[in-house]
Design an enzyme around this catalytic site. Structure first.
Site, mmCIF file in Angstrom:
data_model
loop_
_atom_site.group_PDB
_atom_site.id
_atom_site.type_symbol
_atom_site.label_atom_id
_atom_site.label_comp_id
_atom_site.label_asym_id
_atom_site.label_seq_id
_atom_site.Cartn_x
_atom_site.Cartn_y
_atom_site.Cartn_z
ATOM 1 N N SER A 251 0.675 -1.447 -0.072
ATOM 2 C CA SER A 251 0.234 -0.216 -0.236
ATOM 3 C C SER A 251 1.055 1.243 0.030
ATOM 4 C CB SER A 251 -1.002 0.158 1.605
ATOM 5 O OG SER A 251 0.069 0.217 2.442
ATOM 6 N N LYS A 252 0.382 2.153 -0.331
ATOM 7 C CA LYS A 252 0.967 3.722 -0.613
ATOM 8 C C LYS A 252 1.773 4.166 0.298
ATOM 9 C CE LYS A 252 0.989 7.713 -2.590
ATOM 10 N NZ LYS A 252 1.892 7.415 -3.993
#
Length: 473
Positions: A251-252
RNA sequence: GGCCCGUUCGUCUAGUGGUUAGGACCCAGGGUUUUCAUCUCUGUAACAGGAGUUCGAUUCUCCUACGGGCUACCA
């Protein structure tokens, strides 16, 4: 039957490296078996739409040289390739299900459902719709559909269990009582992923569904839909997840996830493809460096792994450094040129640019890191006080003076001749080792460490080298 | 909470009913090199635990633990 696969992203931003991996595996499988690959845009969530996301996606694939046989750009016989343009199709299909009693309208409000879920959660029950609206009188329900907001839900059958075979995980079974009456059509008239995905895959003739493992739990619902329609199921191939260093789904929050970010940082398309191909898949032998064409030949569903793979940036860097060193110099120059220009470094002297790139490519992990190793060839060198003191001391002055004087004697030096000159300098000045090389490299390059003196002079040009030396005398 | 999936060096992974459990990244050390880098050699490091099946289990089965995913009118 011809193999047909698809990559079906939702246009909610930039292409994610996980998305690239999924797209790549689809692409490689299609190429391997001589099938086709479709790009389908899953834009059924109006609220999550992002401006330019599709254009962005397409240009990223172009940069990576991955192409599709059907899709928004190239068209095809099974379009439209935007789900938002296929609403009449979903409408037609849902009617069939409604008529067969395999789906039913639901008038429950979002608030009401939310409340029910909360309650179920508190009493530790399985969270699922209570089928309140299934009890409605058919005629009445039909009437209410005309004017009341509603969704359409699938009616999960009463069978014992749903069973399907995933190519990677083999047999997967789940009891029907665990399954929720999934919403198929939302109140805004758009289909949900679950419905649109099944309808489109069937209508587009998709034979193999390669997608992330996060879809595994909802696959039974998709299987039921295929059964409802009496359609042939595609083969399912659920790919292991790409993970953060802490093993959570990539994820970011834990670093870059957009392919574009890596491209912008100086990672090469060749590297990204190669690296991502080896996450969740492995070749027959121990080879690790693969071009796209080689991957197309080597790829096989049989060698897809089951467990998630951490996206390790250290190894990515190493792989990028391998491509920087081994790709044709012209290729690297093409990648480097815009980056150099953006930094104000002049690339018009192609001979010099090539020599500079040749020097830098073997010292770095990314294109961008080449700047640091190349700037001294283009701009006036800066010296710290310490450097200045070193250059000013007696042995340094002797070396620089003798060397520059000799260098001025002619203009067409070869690297071998310069090497001899360095030795001669040592002999004549009596200075050697570090005291000999350090001042020369410092004067010419502005740093204690760097290329060989002959190479330095070769890249700089004899005139510039003499200038830089004379300034120090 | 429920359901589903997974588990070999720190990471990516190979592999087998009997192997010194192999490779790559990282890290450490050596060599090459005037320096740095490259290149090269070497080293450290793993079968989650328990039970069962078996002459023998890392490999097959079950259980446990741990990790992850899903659990929306998101995909």
């Amino acid at each position: 039957m011809e193999v047909k696969v698809r990559f079906a992203p939702s246009p909610t931003g930039h292409l994610h490296v996980g998305g690239l991996r999924t797209a790549l595996f689809n692409y490689l499988y299609a190429k391997k078996v001589g099938g086709k690959i479709v790009l389908r845009i899953e834009d059924t969530d109006q609220s999550r739409k992002v401006e330019n996301a599709v254009e962005n996606l397409i240009s990223t694939f172009e940069a990576l040289q991955i192409s599709f046989d059907e899709g928004p750009v190239q068209g095809g016989d099974y379009g439209p390739y935007f789900q938002s343009e296929r609403l009449p199709i979903y409408n037609e299909q849902i009617k069939l299900l409604l008529e067969d009693g395999k789906a039913y309208p639901c008038f429950c409000s979002a608030e009401k459902l939310e409340e029910a879920r909360k309650k179920q959660s508190e009493t530790k029950q399985t969270i699922k719709y209570n089928r309140q609206c299934l009890k409605l009188d058919a005629a009445e329900a039909r009437k209410r559909m005309e004017k009341e907001p509603h969704v359409i839900r699938m009616k999960v059958p009463g069978e014992e269990e749903v069973l399907f075979y995933d190519v990677v995980r083999e047999r997967v079974a789940i009891r029907c009582e665990e399954l929720d009456d999934q919403v198929l059509i939302k109140s805004d008239g758009f289909p949900t992923y679950h419905f649109a995905n099944v309808v489109d895959d069937h209508l587009m003739g998709i034979t193999h569904v390669l997608r992330g493992e996060e879809w595994l739990p909802s696959t039974p619902k998709h299987v039921i839909l295929y059964q409802f329609f009496n359609w042939k199921q595609p083969k399912f191939i659920h790919l292991p997840l790409l993970l953060n260093p802490d093993k959570s789904k990539l994820s970011k929050r834990q670093g870059d996830v957009a392919v574009e970010d890596y491209l912008n940082k100086g990672f090469l398309p060749e590297t990204l493809i190669n690296f991502v191909a080896l996450l969740g898949w492995h070749p027959k032998n121990e080879q690790e460096l693969f071009g796209l064409a080689e991957l197309e030949k080597e790829f096989s569903l049989k060698r897809i792994n089951k467990s998630g793979a951490v996206f390790d940036i250290e190894k990515l860097k190493w792989m990028n450094s391998q491509y920087l060193k081994n790709l044709p110099i012209e290729t690297i120059m093409n990648y480097a040129e815009p980056v150099f220009k953006a930094e104000g470094l002049e690339t018009t002297d192609v001979g010099k640019f090539q020599a500079v790139v040749e020097n830098a490519r073997k010292r770095v992990d990314t294109i961008h890191e080449m700047i640091e190793h190349s700037t001294p060839f283009y701009t006036e060198v800066q010296f710290s006080d310490e450097d200045k003191n070193l250059l000013r001391n007696e042995p340094s002055q002797k070396v620089v003076t003798f060397f520059s004087k000799k260098l001025s004697n002619k203009s067409n030096w070869t690297e071998a001749e310069i090497k001899i000159l360095v030795n001669e300098t040592a002999e004549k000045t009596g200075v050697k080792g570090k005291d000999l090389y350090a001042p020369l490299r410092l004067a010419l390059f502005g740093a204690a460490h760097g290329p060989d003196i002959p190479l330095l002079i070769d890249i700089l040009g004899v005139d510039e080298a003499i200038n830089r030396l004379k300034v120090q005398i």
